[in-house]
Design a protein around this motif. Structure first.
Motif, PDB file in Angstrom:
ATOM      1  N   ARG A  51      46.416  43.202  45.187  1.00 16.81           N
ATOM      2  CA  ARG A  51      47.238  44.371  45.637  1.00 16.81           C
ATOM      3  C   ARG A  51      47.559  44.318  47.054  1.00 16.81           C
ATOM      4  O   ARG A  51      48.630  44.698  47.530  1.00 16.81           O
ATOM      5  N   ASN A  52      46.590  43.945  48.049  1.00 15.64           N
ATOM      6  CA  ASN A  52      46.803  43.797  49.450  1.00 15.64           C
ATOM      7  C   ASN A  52      48.066  42.991  49.660  1.00 15.64           C
ATOM      8  O   ASN A  52      48.776  42.981  50.379  1.00 15.64           O
ATOM      9  N   GLY A 276      45.892  35.688  45.588  1.00 13.86           N
ATOM     10  CA  GLY A 276      44.891  36.648  45.286  1.00 13.86           C
ATOM     11  C   GLY A 276      44.123  36.236  44.265  1.00 13.86           C
ATOM     12  O   GLY A 276      43.098  36.916  43.381  1.00 13.86           O
ATOM     13  N   ARG A 277      43.973  34.823  43.888  1.00 15.18           N
ATOM     14  CA  ARG A 277      43.465  34.345  42.624  1.00 15.18           C
ATOM     15  C   ARG A 277      42.040  33.623  43.074  1.00 15.18           C
ATOM     16  O   ARG A 277      41.156  33.168  42.373  1.00 15.18           O
ATOM     17  N   GLN A 278      41.724  33.297  44.299  1.00  6.76           N
ATOM     18  CA  GLN A 278      40.516  32.595  44.779  1.00  6.76           C
ATOM     19  C   GLN A 278      39.610  33.638  45.556  1.00  6.76           C
ATOM     20  O   GLN A 278      38.711  34.137  44.656  1.00  6.76           O
ATOM     21  N   SER A 285      48.009  37.543  52.530  1.00  2.80           N
ATOM     22  CA  SER A 285      48.785  36.354  53.065  1.00  2.80           C
ATOM     23  C   SER A 285      49.661  36.575  54.312  1.00  2.80           C
ATOM     24  O   SER A 285      49.798  35.954  55.142  1.00  2.80           O
ATOM     25  N   LEU A 286      50.398  37.729  53.991  1.00  6.00           N
ATOM     26  CA  LEU A 286      51.566  38.249  54.887  1.00  6.00           C
ATOM     27  C   LEU A 286      50.875  38.436  56.244  1.00  6.00           C
ATOM     28  O   LEU A 286      51.305  38.260  57.270  1.00  6.00           O
ATOM     29  N   ASP A 287      49.712  39.212  56.378  1.00  7.97           N
ATOM     30  CA  ASP A 287      48.869  39.555  57.293  1.00  7.97           C
ATOM     31  C   ASP A 287      48.377  38.403  58.260  1.00  7.97           C
ATOM     32  O   ASP A 287      48.350  38.612  59.379  1.00  7.97           O
ATOM     33  N   ALA A 288      48.052  37.555  57.529  1.00 10.29           N
ATOM     34  CA  ALA A 288      47.646  36.068  58.239  1.00 10.29           C
ATOM     35  C   ALA A 288      48.993  35.326  58.846  1.00 10.29           C
ATOM     36  O   ALA A 288      48.615  34.572  59.808  1.00 10.29           O
ATOM     37  N   SER A 306      52.395  33.862  48.234  1.00  9.08           N
ATOM     38  CA  SER A 306      51.330  34.786  47.859  1.00  9.08           C
ATOM     39  C   SER A 306      52.239  36.279  48.046  1.00  9.08           C
ATOM     40  O   SER A 306      52.285  37.013  49.131  1.00  9.08           O
ATOM     41  N   GLY A 307      52.673  36.899  46.797  1.00  6.28           N
ATOM     42  CA  GLY A 307      53.103  38.023  46.846  1.00  6.28           C
ATOM     43  C   GLY A 307      54.996  38.210  46.974  1.00  6.28           C
ATOM     44  O   GLY A 307      55.347  39.136  47.197  1.00  6.28           O
ATOM     45  N   VAL A 308      55.549  37.018  47.088  1.00  6.93           N
ATOM     46  CA  VAL A 308      57.006  37.207  47.484  1.00  6.93           C
ATOM     47  C   VAL A 308      57.757  37.336  46.164  1.00  6.93           C
ATOM     48  O   VAL A 308      57.887  36.456  45.266  1.00  6.93           O
ATOM     49  N   TYR A 309      57.976  38.530  45.884  1.00  9.11           N
ATOM     50  CA  TYR A 309      58.640  38.938  44.493  1.00  9.11           C
ATOM     51  C   TYR A 309      60.020  39.573  44.542  1.00  9.11           C
ATOM     52  O   TYR A 309      60.576  39.800  43.499  1.00  9.11           O
ATOM     53  N   ARG A 310      60.570  39.651  45.686  1.00 10.78           N
ATOM     54  CA  ARG A 310      61.712  40.328  46.017  1.00 10.78           C
ATOM     55  C   ARG A 310      62.696  39.467  47.182  1.00 10.78           C
ATOM     56  O   ARG A 310      61.700  38.904  47.948  1.00 10.78           O
ATOM     57  N   GLY A 311      63.738  39.645  47.092  1.00  9.63           N
ATOM     58  CA  GLY A 311      64.566  39.284  48.259  1.00  9.63           C
ATOM     59  C   GLY A 311      64.285  39.748  49.730  1.00  9.63           C
ATOM     60  O   GLY A 311      64.016  38.801  50.618  1.00  9.63           O
ATOM     61  N   ILE A 312      63.871  41.012  49.857  1.00  5.96           N
ATOM     62  CA  ILE A 312      63.607  41.512  51.131  1.00  5.96           C
ATOM     63  C   ILE A 312      62.031  40.817  51.641  1.00  5.96           C
ATOM     64  O   ILE A 312      61.755  40.879  52.768  1.00  5.96           O
TER      65      ILE A 312
END
Ligand code: FNR
Length: 377
Positions: A51-52, A276-278, A285-288, A306-312
């Motif tokens: 989620r994060n 988010g699988r480990q 990941s983005l916060d890091a 990790s979590g790149v699902y959109r163009g933005i």
């Protein structure tokens, strides 16, 4: 012609295809069994990290610049001396046969047509030689899971070099398998079902060490090899010595580890928490990314996933310091939904939104995008 047009040209006409990640995820739920579906979708533990990873993107807002003439957009980047038309890569995702019979073969064909570098997983359903034959001229890297029998790891690296792979990506966050409740509940293990065997059954060192030729002995040896809690910096330094190829470390989240990687002569890093699988509860990941990028200071490529699902999302990751981004689940869902064509469509949707977003943010190339201002909400 823009790169977007180039990509579009590669996409054959087809019927309806889910437009965004959420729609695609929902549509795939009806296409494949609950075991494989949950294996791909889920995160470890209570899925806090899963989620994060998404929420982290929403914490950043883009502050666009206007009046910049964005009639021509150049999304190309350079990695290890090669120019690529987009800043995207295919993240290493194993066991693709759980999503579609053609598995990684379909994915690398799509990657090749889109001209987006492909990273093959150690635990792929097909071997690296089979994939190399499928797309001999395409840029491909090999993702290495360290092996408790180190000679198996070195054998795979040697094979990857021979097969024309151009970099080794050592994943460092999977010394043991994450706590995956859905898979335990569903009693679903792609490994036990043989979906991860492509690179093992073709490996002479692995096969020679088997105690007999039964399926049980094969699976037992694969499990014994695949988890490697002993992995440490000495292995990284030795790996660097044993290959001529650039070596990247995948799973870096701490700036100090990025510094050590550079000291060890590593050629690139991938900021990632494995989607988010480990480790659950780990930093998004983005916060890091910003602190790692600051530490690296342009000395080596910093790839992000990790979590790149959109163009933005692509836009935001690059503005926060990523050299390129790798895509995971979206292409796996595309594969499950419509094979090779589905992979292309899923990636094309992300790319096209990215290109539109660059124009609307007032940046016409990646260098300008890196200077784009983001504010944390
Ligand atoms: C992965 N990932 C992964 N990573 C790796 O280094 N080796 C592997 O074999 C796999 N296998 C794998 C299987 C599945 C089903 C998924 C979803 C992911 C992690 C992958 O490379 C990447 O880090 C994440 O997928 C990125 O997150 P998103 O894009 O899926 O949110």
């Amino acid at each position: 012609m823009t790169n977007g047009d180039l990509l579009l040209k590669n996409i054959e006409e087809s019927d309806y295809f889910p437009l965004n990640f959420d729609e695609l995820e929902l549509a795939v739920k009806d296409k494949i069994d609950i075991g494989p579906y949950s294996y791909v979708r889920s995160g470890a533990g209570g899925e806090e990290t899963l989620r994060n990873n998404r929420q982290a993107f929403e914490k950043y807002a883009i502050v666009p610049r206007f009046l910049n003439d964005v009639s021509t957009i150049d999304t190309s980047i350079k990695l290890f001396g090669k120019t690529h038309p987009t800043p995207l890569l295919f993240a290493p995702v194993g066991m693709n046969k759980i999503a579609h019979e053609d598995g990684e073969r379909a994915v690398i064909r799509a990657a090749s047509k889109l001209d987006i570098p492909y990273i093959q997983s150690t635990v792929a359903s097909y071997s690296m030689e089979e994939l190399a034959a499928e797309a001999p001229n395409h840029t491909k890297w090999f993702q290495l899971y360290w092996s408790s029998n180190e000679e198996v790891a070195y054998s795979m690296v040697e094979r990857a070099e021979k097969a024309g792979f151009e970099a080794i990506v050592l994943t460092i966050d999977t010394v043991t398998l994450g706590w995956r409740e859905h898979d335990i509940r569903n009693q679903f293990s792609p490994l036990l079902k043989g979906f991860a065997s492509g690179n093992y059954k073709s490996d002479p060192v692995f096969m020679a060490a088997l105690k007999d030729d039964s399926v049980e002995a094969f699976v037992e040896a694969q499990i014994a090899n695949i988890y490697h809690p002993q992995l440490n910096w000495a292995h990284v330094c030795e790996l660097k010595k044993r290959t001529q190829l650039p070596v990247l470390l995948k799973g870096i989240l701490h700036p100090e580890d990025a510094r050590l990687a550079i000291e060890a002569g590593i050629d690139g890093i991938i900021v990632s928490n494995h989607g988010g699988r480990q480790l659950d509860g780990v930093i998004a990941s983005l916060d890091a990314l910003p602190a790692v990028a600051q530490e690296v200071a342009g000395r080596i490529p910093v790839i992000f996933d990790s979590g790149v699902y959109r163009g933005i999302d692509v836009l935001k990751a690059l503005a926060l310091g990523a050299t390129a981004v790798a895509i995971g689940r979206p292409f796996v869902y595309g594969l499950a939904y419509a094979g090779e064509l589905g992979v292309k469509r899923a990636i094309q949707n992300i790319y096209n939104e990215f290109e539109v977003s660059m124009k609307l943010a007032g940046v016409s190339n990646i260098a300008a995008l890196r200077k784009l201002h983001l504010v944390k909400k």
